[in-house]
Each structure stands twice: as C-alpha cells, then as structure tokens.
Design a protein around this motif. Structure first.
Motif, PDB file in Angstrom:
ATOM      1  N   MET A  94     -20.341  86.470 -22.684  1.00 10.74           N
ATOM      2  CA  MET A  94     -19.074  85.901 -22.417  1.00 10.74           C
ATOM      3  C   MET A  94     -18.665  86.375 -21.294  1.00 10.74           C
ATOM      4  O   MET A  94     -18.170  85.308 -20.492  1.00 10.74           O
ATOM      5  CB  MET A  94     -17.947  86.533 -23.399  1.00 10.74           C
ATOM      6  N   ASP A  95     -19.185  87.534 -20.580  1.00 10.95           N
ATOM      7  CA  ASP A  95     -18.434  87.634 -19.052  1.00 10.95           C
ATOM      8  C   ASP A  95     -19.649  86.881 -17.956  1.00 10.95           C
ATOM      9  O   ASP A  95     -19.186  87.403 -16.909  1.00 10.95           O
ATOM     10  CB  ASP A  95     -18.330  88.943 -19.108  1.00 10.95           C
ATOM     11  N   THR A  96     -20.520  86.345 -18.224  1.00 10.86           N
ATOM     12  CA  THR A  96     -21.364  85.686 -17.556  1.00 10.86           C
ATOM     13  C   THR A  96     -21.583  84.132 -17.706  1.00 10.86           C
ATOM     14  O   THR A  96     -21.108  83.333 -17.080  1.00 10.86           O
ATOM     15  CB  THR A  96     -22.807  86.339 -17.667  1.00 10.86           C
ATOM     16  N   MET A  97     -22.352  83.781 -18.631  1.00  8.05           N
ATOM     17  CA  MET A  97     -22.576  82.479 -19.132  1.00  8.05           C
ATOM     18  C   MET A  97     -21.087  81.678 -19.564  1.00  8.05           C
ATOM     19  O   MET A  97     -21.023  80.670 -19.278  1.00  8.05           O
ATOM     20  CB  MET A  97     -23.532  82.363 -20.268  1.00  8.05           C
ATOM     21  N   PHE A  98     -20.284  82.682 -20.020  1.00  8.21           N
ATOM     22  CA  PHE A  98     -19.082  81.879 -20.647  1.00  8.21           C
ATOM     23  C   PHE A  98     -17.780  82.660 -19.890  1.00  8.21           C
ATOM     24  O   PHE A  98     -16.936  82.851 -20.472  1.00  8.21           O
ATOM     25  CB  PHE A  98     -18.890  82.295 -22.094  1.00  8.21           C
ATOM     26  N   PHE A  99     -18.034  82.721 -18.742  1.00  4.67           N
ATOM     27  CA  PHE A  99     -17.090  83.351 -17.634  1.00  4.67           C
ATOM     28  C   PHE A  99     -15.710  82.509 -17.806  1.00  4.67           C
ATOM     29  O   PHE A  99     -14.579  83.246 -17.718  1.00  4.67           O
ATOM     30  CB  PHE A  99     -17.460  83.543 -16.370  1.00  4.67           C
TER      31      PHE A  99
END
Length: 441
Positions: free
Chosen positions: A206-211
């Motif tokens: 979530m905090d990378t790809m779905f930032f």
C-alpha cells in the motif's frame, strides 16, 4: 513428494500443535459448504470444503490418515477467504486451523533448492524490509515511466509469462518515484474540528505500489477531523507469511509493528487493506502464548479500524458533500474485511451517499474474487475460474465502476475487467480513491 520421515514428523507435529478442541468444534453440519468457493468450483468435492479439510486435519492428528501430497494440495487450494466462519453455528476458527496445518506441512516439506531460495528471498529478505520494498517497486515505476513496458508488450516479451501474470502487468498502478515515497511527512494535521488522533498502518505494498491510495486515505482522514500519524519502523503485517506456513516470521513482524504503534498515542489504528486488517486484528491470537506480548497484542487489536468504518463513525458522509457524474457503482467485498473485521455495511453507506451514483448490489459480492493474497499467482487456474464467474456477476449489475477495499482485490478486479475486454467501459477503484474523487471541497 513427501518422504516417509517427513510424513512421520508431520503426523507427530499435528498431534502436538493442532488445536484439537477447535477440530472437535466442527459438527460436520455442512452449513459451510455453500459459502466455500473451492467446494463449488470443483463440483462439490468434499476434500475441497472447510468441513472436508477439517476432517483431513483431524484424521492426521488422530493418526488414522497419513499426510500426503494430495492432502497438502487440498489445503493449498483453499483461498483462506474464511467465508465459512460467519455461517458456522459452532464458531469454528477455520482460518487458525488452516494456518497451523500449512505451517507444519511447510516446515517438513522437501523442496528444490531454487524454491527454498525463492521463499527465503520473498519472506525473509524482501517483505520484512520496507526500504527494500521501496527499491523493488521503484524499479517497477522506472519500467513504467521509461516506456520499457510498452516495448516489452510490443515485442511479445510478456508472452513468456502465464496469461494471468502477463495481463496483471497491464493493470498495475503507476508507481511513484522512490524520492516521493521518502519525502512524505510522518504527521498530518486535521482540518476543521478535531475529532481523533489516528495512526495509519501504511502497509508494504500500500505504501509503495498503492502510494496514491494511501495519500487519498490520509486526505480523507484529515477532512474527517483526524490528526494522522504514520509510525516509523512499521513494516509488512505478516499476512503473506502467516498464510504460507511462515508463522514464526509473522510473529517477529507482529512484535515490531506493535512496538512501532505503541510509540504513537493514537485513538485508532487505521487500515485501508482488508487482507492486512484481518491479520493485524488477530495479532492477539498470533501472540496469545507469549506472556510478554499477549496483552500488548490485545491492546493493538482493540484500536484497529478500516478507513470506511472510521469515516462512518465520524459521520463523514453527513458532514461532507460527495458527488460524481451519474453512474452505476457496485461493490466487491474484501473477504477478510467482511469475514474477519466484520466491516461490510460501512463501505456501502459511504457509496450510497454519493450524489449521482446509483448503487447496485452485486450478487455474490461477499464471495472471493480469486485474489486471496498470492493465490492468483500460486493457484492461477482456480483463481481465474473464480474471477471469470465473478465478472459474470459484475456484468449483471451494468456497473461502470467496481469499488473494493483491498489492493489484491483491486488488482484482481482490474484483471477481470481486462480479461472481459471491458477496459474502456468499466473501471475498478479503491474506496478511498473514489471517495476523494467524489469529495466536493
């Protein structure tokens, strides 16, 4: 293949470690059968039902069934969606049994060196280290921004991969630069009247790809009157490990997460990923036998809320105007958000409050889409079979927008849209993103 010594060890450890009282709780009534996707999709084969799998676990524990590769396959084919739990009159914690059984089998399974190295790389060297997750996903971002993705498709490189993986590459969200991930603040002040202080469980993917979805979540929380803290030193929730026979590693990760969130005096811990939520809220079960951590895990779990639940609790839909161009919207439940977190009415309340939206309930919205963590990668045939049937139900709603509340579900529904050749007419979107899109400032 299982060796005879491995089978003996599995049988011994089943007897020592499986919760026998929980196995006995199953009354064999069969109420779980209509709720189980793999039981239905395999033509009602008992060994692919919750009741059948519990019978296999008990048989191994009792020493009347010898563990073998067929039993291991039966357990592996389970989505772990836990749709069987809400309908069980005895309240059997099937998910706990499944995780214990998979852990014992995985611990004693003989695998090729390449498989062992791959598992070690994923479970020990990648997901527990958020900085490495950022590096890996930033490479995906470079691949997207540089035009390499278009070249790879044009020359047919993606044809070397299984169809589902090749299609998944097309629907990945745009990954931001690593510098953007690093520059984000750790604290965001509320807007309007302050109502709560919350800590965001940012998640690994979530905090990378779905930032961008995390950014939307933070903005919604601010608008709802929340101070938002993002605790340092948090990492992956451990669900991927727990569901794949790596429970000891997930316990280590749980302890680090609990410690990270204890450092923030928040009223609530907010999540926006149903799969993570379900594992986080069961940290108390995961660490129940650890005297130092059991109570701390309970305190952690008590504070957990999904983004939709906190917004409804704070009357966000009553105090803010939400509006979109006229469209039909349907909602696909995250299995774990619904079956474990018991959060299912709140997303619907929020979506139905948006002006211009005609909300249509999808038949079978409470059944799994086929994502189930890494299930669509390790069990692609069954996952695609389930997904294609799910898309038939989507088509019946005539929806232009499919909303869900979990990154895996979101990618799976995007994949379904692509497979159904509906890319131009149907979109799949996370609930945080659609709410921010609808918010009238």
């Amino acid at each position: 293949m299982m060796t005879s010594s491995a089978k003996d060890k599995i049988q011994k450890e089943f007897k020592e470690e499986m919760d026998y009282d929980e196995l006995l709780n199953c009354m064999r009534c069969g109420f779980c059968l209509p709720s189980c996707p793999t039981y239905i999709e395999t033509g009602h084969q008992e060994k692919y039902s919750p009741r059948g799998r519990i019978a296999l676990m008990k048989g191994i524990t009792d020493g009347v069934i010898e563990p073998d590769d067929d039993i291991a396959h039966s357990l592996d084919l389970c989505l772990g969606c836990r749709a069987c739990e809400p309908v069980c009159p005895s309240g059997v914690h099937y998910g706990h049994l499944l995780e214990s059984a998979r852990t014992i089998i995985q611990r004693n399974k003989k695998e090729p060196i390449r498989v062992k190295m791959l598992r070690k790389g994923i479970f020990n060297e990648l997901f527990p280290h958020q900085d490495r997750m950022e590096k890996v996903t930033s490479l995906i971002g470079f691949y997207q921004r540089s035009g390499l993705s278009k070249v790879a498709r044009k020359v047919g490189f993606m044809n070397l991969f299984p169809e589902s993986m090749a299609t998944m590459e097309k629907v990945l969200p745009e990954v931001p630069k690593r510098s953007e991930m690093k520059q984000r603040p750790r604290f965001f002040e509320h807007e309007g009247e302050k109502k709560a202080t919350v800590a965001l469980f940012a998640g690994c993917l979530m905090d990378t790809m779905f930032f961008e979805t995390n950014k939307a979540t933070i903005k919604l929380l601010q608008k709802a009157g929340c101070d938002v803290a993002i605790p340092e030193n948090q990492l992956c929730c451990g669900a991927l490990h727990g569901h794949n026979g790596e429970l000891e590693k997930s316990k280590e990760m749980a302890k680090q997460n609990i410690e990270a969130f204890e450092a923030v005096k928040a009223d609530y811990i907010i999540t926006n990923a149903g799969g993570c939520s379900a594992f986080l809220i069961e940290y108390d079960h995961l660490l129940k036998d650890d005297p130092e951590w059991a109570e701390r895990a309970k305190n952690f779990a008590r504070k957990l809320k999904d983004i939709s639940a906190i917004l409804v609790a704070l009357d966000f839909q009553k105090t803010h105007r939400l509006c979109l161009p006229e469209q039909i919207i349907t909602y696909q439940d995250s299995c774990h958000l619904r079956n474990v977190m018991k959060t299912f009415s709140e997303p619907r309340i929020l979506l139905q409050s948006i002006e211009g939206v005609h909300f249509v309930e999808m038949e079978g919205a409470d059944t799994c889409c086929g994502s189930a963590g890494d299930y669509n990668i390790v069990q692609p045939d069954m996952a695609m079979q389930i997904l294609d049937h799910k898309m038939d139900k989507v088509e019946d709603t005539n929806a232009q927008t499919i909303v869900t509340a979990n990154p895996g579900c979101l990618l799976e529904m995007k994949l379904g849209v692509e497979r159904a050749n509906k890319t131009g007419s149907v979109r799949a979107v996370h609930i945080a993103d659609v709410l921010l899109e609808a918010l009238v400032e």
